[in-house]
Scaffold this active site. Structure first.
Site, PDB file in Angstrom:
ATOM      1  CG  ASP A 190      44.630 -12.425  11.227  1.00  0.00           C
ATOM      2  OD1 ASP A 190      45.280 -13.209  10.516  1.00  0.00           O
ATOM      3  OD2 ASP A 190      44.756 -12.337  12.449  1.00  0.00           O
ATOM      4  CB  CYS A 215      28.404 -13.719  47.767  1.00  0.00           C
ATOM      5  SG  CYS A 215      27.999 -12.982  49.355  1.00  0.00           S
ATOM      6  CB  CYS A 226      27.953  -9.316  50.708  1.00  0.00           C
ATOM      7  SG  CYS A 226      29.534  -9.389  49.857  1.00  0.00           S
TER       8      CYS A 226
END
Ligand code: 9MJ
Length: 674
Positions: free
Chosen positions: A116, A425, A431
């Site tokens: 390609d 974060c 967390c």
């Protein structure tokens, strides 16, 4: 030495080294030697411009920009190919060929990967490269001689003898995947727009009016046909012609094979399709060509496609779909990653309903919005990605994507340092998303390898409050686990047993398991080997850390930041007190000689225990070079499952071949446990 003679000799050496390096993938001299010869030739040529010839290796660096490209009429039209999409189409093609030839008896077909890239025509007059043109509309193309001259694997002068006086060679110019990745990474770094795929990259590079720009791009070529010929004759089969092209110094695809019937042709298609992503360059199918040139001319063509060839296409790797939503995922180190939820679409053989958007820079660069129609690319096993937004299909109510101010999981503030693309974060172990990800990583195969502790279990444990940090794993009781969904007493006992077993580990696995940013398996191994104890690693300052192999300033900063956090030190202390231990070895920083120094490995096929990337990192850590192609100078080929052409080549060249098990044994011998 006479100057003319020196120039001749320098060119001969440079051409030979260039050929060995770019066409045969088998370098003969170190780059430094090549550079010295090149510099000497450049010096002489600049003092004596009358000695410069168009086929001199110095002429590949590019020239002053052109005003525009001039048109070139092809002597023989450049054909396109008809398509087959399934086995039946291919069988029909073979039947049509046999019928037209009135049942000629057994006939052969050349089977070629269908690259390609950009089809080009290369003209050689008296063996010297004189012109290159694009395919254009097949009748007329554009003159891209100056650009093609800069491609190192295009011969400027033919090797050997027996070539026609005038000969036009056809082939496909490509950018390899690795060249493309490197180019794009550098482009992003500079703030330039990256290319969408290797084909566009090759096309864009050839379209430059300034050939010095083309010279800086990693382009390559494979040749597969001869067009116009004057005064001379060529082999009468495709197979023979490809061999002649090889002998004259062209790069010809090593994956080309010959088949005698549809069954073999279909097997070739299946084999190449399966190895599509290991080839190093993009292909979109395979091409079959009737081998006999005499039969080809009898078959002729319909409109612009030959009756003697067909392209059997692979399933598309790009598709269109819409973005239904964008959510933000929180990773192990708190990284906030935008993920697009897509209208499910079939691409590259699977249904895709999510695609990562990497980070906010990427979202802004592409200007993706919720409601947009996008192009999805999925190649092999890689994660599907959005490559382009079709802006003209944007609905009026499309919604812009913004980074949330707070973590979608724990509500802590989200920060994005000025010099970083990634937002994070700030919740740390508070967390739950980060806790879950860090426990999963700690339990994973390359780290503590806790058998049976899968992602779903970890999520449940964190949700139920059974664990808050990795150290809590070692306080779990059978009763805690037995109380969870779908966990009986037996499986709970087994899991406790597996957690217990994981205590016997290595410093490398332990360090890797801590999940320090940028500390992958290979870096963990270097730290463990060269510093020896967790105590030394924890208390090392930046200068000491930077003496460790492959540890640069960025990793160093992450390591120091990690150990400066008291809660991280507490977790390590708890783990050690719980009985996590490893054999103590003497640090080996003083030993400068690496055991596999000077040896070149090639990895091929599927390595099921560690994967090729890790295997590569381990080998490099021990000083080995890991190369992408097999040559006479390869020391060892590691062949995993479904190894293909590289294995065949290794066998042909007599290069030693080992399997994955032997590789693991070899690594263990030098203290590396994958
Ligand atoms: C590609 N694209 O790799 C041909 N091609 O032959 C190969 N294209 C071709 N052959 C005749 N391998 C027309 C096009």
């Amino acid at each position: 030495m006479e100057l003319v003679e020196e120039v001749r000799s320098l060119r001969e050496s440079l051409i030979e080294h260039n050929y060995q390096y770019y066409v045969m993938d088998d370098p003969t001299v170190p780059d430094a030697e090549y550079d010295r010869l090149f510099k000497r030739l450049t010096e002489i040529e600049s003092e004596h411009p009358e000695l410069v010839t168009p086929d001199s290796p110095t002429q590949r660096v590019g020239d002053v920009p052109l005003e525009g490209f001039s048109q070139v009429a092809h002597h023989q039209p450049m054909l396109s190919l008809g398509n087959a999409f399934n086995d039946q189409d291919l069988e029909d093609f073979v039947r049509r060929v046999l019928d037209r030839l009135s049942n000629p008896g057994p006939i052969g077909f050349a089977c070629e990967p269908k690259l390609d890239g950009i089809a080009v025509s290369l003209l050689y007059e008296r063996g010297i490269f004189s012109r290159a043109a694009t395919r254009g509309d097949g009748q007329t193309g554009e003159d891209i001689t100056a650009n093609v001259r800069t491609i190192s694997s295009v011969p400027l002068r033919l090797r050997g003898s027996g070539h026609p006086l005038v000969m036009e060679v056809r082939g496909e110019i490509i950018m390899t995947r690795s060249g493309f990745d490197k180019y794009n990474a550098a482009a992003l770094e500079r703030g330039d727009k990256p290319f969408e795929n290797p084909r566009n990259a090759a096309a864009g590079s050839l379209r430059q009016l300034d050939s010095r720009i083309t010279a800086s791009r990693p382009l390559d070529i494979y040749c597969y046909a001869v067009g116009h010929v004057d005064q001379g004759s060529l082999a009468e089969t495709q197979q023979g012609r490809l061999q002649q092209l090889r002998e004259w110094g062209f790069r010809v695809n090593p994956e080309i094979r010959f088949a005698g019937n549809p069954t073999e042709m279909i097997a070739y298609h299946a084999d190449i399709l399966q190895r599509r992503n290991d080839l190093g360059y993009e292909i979109d199918g395979v091409v079959y060509k009737v081998d006999s040139l005499e039969m080809q001319s009898r078959l002729g063509q319909v409109s612009r496609a030959p009756r003697w060839a067909i392209a059997y296409k692979f399933p598309a790797q790009e598709e269109m779909t819409t973005v239904n939503d964008v959510e933000f995922q929180v990773g192990r180190t708190g990284s906030i990653t935008p993920v697009a939820r897509l209208e499910p679409v079939h691409v590259g053989g699977v249904t895709v309903s999510n695609a990562t958007l990497h980070n906010m820079d990427e979202v802004e660069r592409m200007d993706v919005r919720v409601g947009d129609t996008v192009v999805i690319h999925r190649a092999g096993d890689v994660i599907p990605k959005i490559v382009r937004v079709l802006a003209d299909r944007r609905p009026p109510d499309a919604r812009r994507i913004t980074l949330p101010d707070v973590c979608p999981v724990c509500g802590s503030e989200v920060l994005r340092p000025e010099d970083e693309a990634v937002a994070r974060c700030t919740g740390g172990l508070f967390c739950q998303a980060q806790t879950k990800a860090s426990v999963k990583h700690f339990a994973s195969r390359g780290a503590m390898d806790i058998d049976g502790l899968g992602d779903k279990l970890v999520e449940q444990m964190v949700d139920l409050g059974l664990i808050q940090t990795i150290a809590d794993l070692y306080d779990l009781k059978v009763e805690d686990i037995a109380s969870m969904d779908r966990m009986g007493g037996k499986s709970a006992a087994n899991l406790i047993e597996a957690i217990e077993t994981s205590k016997e580990t290595t410093l490398q696995r332990f360090l890797y398991g801590l999940g320090i940013r940028e500390v992958g398996e290979a870096t963990a191994l270097n730290l463990a080997r060269e510093l020896g104890t967790i105590g030394r690693i924890q208390s090392a300052d930046e200068d000491q850390l930077q003496t460790v192999t492959e540890v640069g300033p960025i990793v160093t900063r992450h390591i120091v930041a990690f150990f400066s956090q008291q809660h991280n030190r507490d977790v390590i202390e708890r783990l050690v007190n719980a009985g996590v231990n490893w054999p103590v070895t003497e640090p080996s920083a003083e030993i400068t000689e690496q055991p596999l120094q000077g040896r070149t490995f090639v990895l091929t096929g599927t390595l099921s225990t560690m994967g090729r990337n890790d295997a590569k990192a381990f080998l490099q850590t021990l000083g080995a070079t890991v190369s992408g192609s097999v040559s006479k100078s390869t020391s060892t080929v590691v062949a995993g499952e479904n190894a293909g052409s590289k294995l065949v080549k290794a066998e042909a060249l007599g290069v030693p071949i080992i399997d994955e098990e032997s590789l693991i044994a070899l690594l263990k011998e030098y203290g590396v446990t994958p």
